[in-house]
Design a protein around this motif. Structure first.
Motif, mmCIF file in Angstrom:
data_model
loop_
_atom_site.group_PDB
_atom_site.id
_atom_site.type_symbol
_atom_site.label_atom_id
_atom_site.label_comp_id
_atom_site.label_asym_id
_atom_site.label_seq_id
_atom_site.Cartn_x
_atom_site.Cartn_y
_atom_site.Cartn_z
ATOM 1 N N ASP A 177 2.413 -19.338 12.229
ATOM 2 C CA ASP A 177 3.859 -19.354 12.385
ATOM 3 C C ASP A 177 4.446 -20.334 11.372
ATOM 4 O O ASP A 177 3.726 -21.128 10.770
ATOM 5 C CB ASP A 177 4.244 -19.757 13.803
ATOM 6 C CG ASP A 177 5.659 -19.324 14.170
ATOM 7 O OD1 ASP A 177 6.309 -18.590 13.393
ATOM 8 O OD2 ASP A 177 6.124 -19.727 15.256
ATOM 9 N N TYR A 178 5.755 -20.280 11.208
ATOM 10 C CA TYR A 178 6.430 -21.194 10.292
ATOM 11 C C TYR A 178 7.761 -21.628 10.876
ATOM 12 O O TYR A 178 8.301 -21.002 11.785
ATOM 13 C CB TYR A 178 6.650 -20.541 8.921
ATOM 14 C CG TYR A 178 7.723 -19.481 8.924
ATOM 15 C CD1 TYR A 178 9.052 -19.806 8.640
ATOM 16 C CD2 TYR A 178 7.426 -18.156 9.206
ATOM 17 C CE1 TYR A 178 10.036 -18.841 8.644
ATOM 18 C CE2 TYR A 178 8.407 -17.185 9.217
ATOM 19 C CZ TYR A 178 9.709 -17.526 8.933
ATOM 20 O OH TYR A 178 10.681 -16.569 8.946
ATOM 21 N N LYS A 179 8.282 -22.711 10.312
ATOM 22 C CA LYS A 179 9.602 -23.215 10.669
ATOM 23 C C LYS A 179 10.181 -23.843 9.409
ATOM 24 O O LYS A 179 9.472 -24.545 8.684
ATOM 25 C CB LYS A 179 9.476 -24.270 11.769
ATOM 26 C CG LYS A 179 10.798 -24.701 12.358
ATOM 27 C CD LYS A 179 10.696 -25.839 13.355
ATOM 28 C CE LYS A 179 9.572 -25.702 14.338
ATOM 29 N NZ LYS A 179 9.476 -26.823 15.271
ATOM 30 N N VAL A 236 12.641 -26.578 8.026
ATOM 31 C CA VAL A 236 13.214 -27.817 8.553
ATOM 32 C C VAL A 236 13.864 -28.638 7.443
ATOM 33 O O VAL A 236 13.627 -28.398 6.263
ATOM 34 C CB VAL A 236 12.133 -28.679 9.262
ATOM 35 C CG1 VAL A 236 11.565 -27.954 10.467
ATOM 36 C CG2 VAL A 236 11.031 -29.067 8.304
ATOM 37 N N GLN A 254 7.323 -25.789 7.358
ATOM 38 C CA GLN A 254 6.194 -26.228 8.170
ATOM 39 C C GLN A 254 5.420 -24.991 8.608
ATOM 40 O O GLN A 254 6.008 -24.070 9.171
ATOM 41 C CB GLN A 254 6.653 -26.949 9.438
ATOM 42 C CG GLN A 254 7.142 -28.332 9.233
ATOM 43 C CD GLN A 254 7.498 -28.998 10.574
ATOM 44 O OE1 GLN A 254 7.575 -28.354 11.601
ATOM 45 N NE2 GLN A 254 7.715 -30.294 10.523
ATOM 46 N N SER A 282 18.674 -28.317 11.188
ATOM 47 C CA SER A 282 17.232 -28.532 11.208
ATOM 48 C C SER A 282 16.778 -28.539 12.662
ATOM 49 O O SER A 282 17.249 -29.370 13.436
ATOM 50 C CB SER A 282 16.871 -29.856 10.548
ATOM 51 O OG SER A 282 15.478 -30.034 10.567
ATOM 52 N N PRO A 283 15.913 -27.621 13.059
ATOM 53 C CA PRO A 283 15.304 -26.566 12.235
ATOM 54 C C PRO A 283 16.312 -25.459 11.919
ATOM 55 O O PRO A 283 17.385 -25.377 12.515
ATOM 56 C CB PRO A 283 14.179 -26.032 13.128
ATOM 57 C CG PRO A 283 14.634 -26.280 14.512
ATOM 58 C CD PRO A 283 15.442 -27.549 14.447
ATOM 59 N N CYS A 284 15.914 -24.611 10.998
ATOM 60 C CA CYS A 284 16.733 -23.486 10.555
ATOM 61 C C CYS A 284 17.130 -22.620 11.747
ATOM 62 O O CYS A 284 16.326 -22.393 12.655
ATOM 63 C CB CYS A 284 15.919 -22.668 9.553
ATOM 64 S SG CYS A 284 16.717 -21.164 8.997
ATOM 65 N N GLU A 295 17.778 -19.497 11.507
ATOM 66 C CA GLU A 295 17.321 -18.132 11.208
ATOM 67 C C GLU A 295 18.499 -17.155 11.293
ATOM 68 O O GLU A 295 18.431 -16.112 11.926
ATOM 69 C CB GLU A 295 16.174 -17.723 12.129
ATOM 70 C CG GLU A 295 14.969 -18.612 11.937
ATOM 71 C CD GLU A 295 13.866 -18.390 12.942
ATOM 72 O OE1 GLU A 295 14.033 -17.581 13.891
ATOM 73 O OE2 GLU A 295 12.825 -19.031 12.801
ATOM 74 N N SER A 298 16.900 -14.387 13.610
ATOM 75 C CA SER A 298 17.039 -14.416 15.060
ATOM 76 C C SER A 298 18.395 -13.865 15.468
ATOM 77 O O SER A 298 19.424 -14.286 14.935
ATOM 78 C CB SER A 298 16.896 -15.852 15.570
ATOM 79 O OG SER A 298 17.211 -15.907 16.939
ATOM 80 N N TRP A 314 20.980 -16.698 16.825
ATOM 81 C CA TRP A 314 21.349 -17.860 16.031
ATOM 82 C C TRP A 314 22.702 -18.431 16.426
ATOM 83 O O TRP A 314 22.894 -19.629 16.413
ATOM 84 C CB TRP A 314 21.267 -17.573 14.529
ATOM 85 C CG TRP A 314 22.269 -16.591 14.009
ATOM 86 C CD1 TRP A 314 22.160 -15.253 13.979
ATOM 87 C CD2 TRP A 314 23.529 -16.898 13.441
ATOM 88 N NE1 TRP A 314 23.278 -14.683 13.436
ATOM 89 C CE2 TRP A 314 24.141 -15.676 13.080
ATOM 90 C CE3 TRP A 314 24.221 -18.080 13.191
ATOM 91 C CZ2 TRP A 314 25.393 -15.611 12.492
ATOM 92 C CZ3 TRP A 314 25.473 -18.000 12.596
ATOM 93 C CH2 TRP A 314 26.036 -16.774 12.255
#
Length: 181
Positions: free
Chosen positions: A72-74, A76, A85, A137-139, A141, A170, A173
């Motif tokens: 997975d990713y995020k 930030v 990340q 932060s975090p994004c 999306e 998402s 959002w």
């Protein structure tokens, strides 16, 4: 008047960069296992290593990962400390994350993952790669998908090369944005 902080890693771009590096091609030597990367353009023929042609690694889609393996990713950091990340969970005994490669607007970043390394692996971004539409932060999306076109490639022992695009959007959002304010 509010003072703004401008990090050395902050993008000065006012619009999302239009250029994107070509899709990388990975090769693996059948003898020694060395991985070769062609990041600018695919060569006319496979490169040679140990006296024979290297094999092209075909990426496995993220959805095809077996039970017990998750990537997975995020995104930030907002404007000043923009980073990707990457997290992983591997409970399958015969699998291990060996390395990660992040494809960006202006190039790519390669990281080996030591055997005892725990998640996350953080890829700090700068210049055009650090372009961000907002400072959350975090994004969130959102529909702007600032890192669309970026992709994380992961070499997982026992599975092979895995490609994870950073194009998630998402539908929630707006809800998350309001909750953070």
């Amino acid at each position: 008047m509010t003072s703004q902080t401008f990090s050395a890693r902050r993008s000065r771009a006012t619009t999302k960069p239009l250029c994107l590096t070509p899709e990388p091609v990975f090769y693996r030597c059948p003898r020694c296992g060395a991985v070769l990367l062609s990041a600018l353009e695919a060569p006319a023929a496979a490169p040679f290593c140990c006296g024979e042609a290297a094999e092209t690694c075909r990426p496995v889609p993220l959805e095809a990962l077996p039970e017990g393996v998750r990537l997975d990713y995020k995104i930030v950091g907002g404007y000043n400390d923009n980073a990707v990340q990457v997290t992983w969970e591997i409970s399958k005994a015969d699998c291990r994350l060996r390395w990660l490669y992040l494809r960006t607007f202006t190039g790519g970043v390669f990281r080996t993952i030591p055997e005892k390394k725990r998640p996350p692996a953080v890829f700090a971004l700068a210049d055009e790669d650090a372009y961000a539409y907002c400072d959350k932060s975090p994004c969130l999306e959102c529909v702007f998908r600032c890192k669309r076109g970026f992709a994380v490639y992961a070499m997982i022992e026992g599975i092979g090369l895995v490609r994870m695009p950073l194009d998630r959007m998402s539908p929630y959002w707006e809800t998350r944005k309001n909750a953070q304010e």
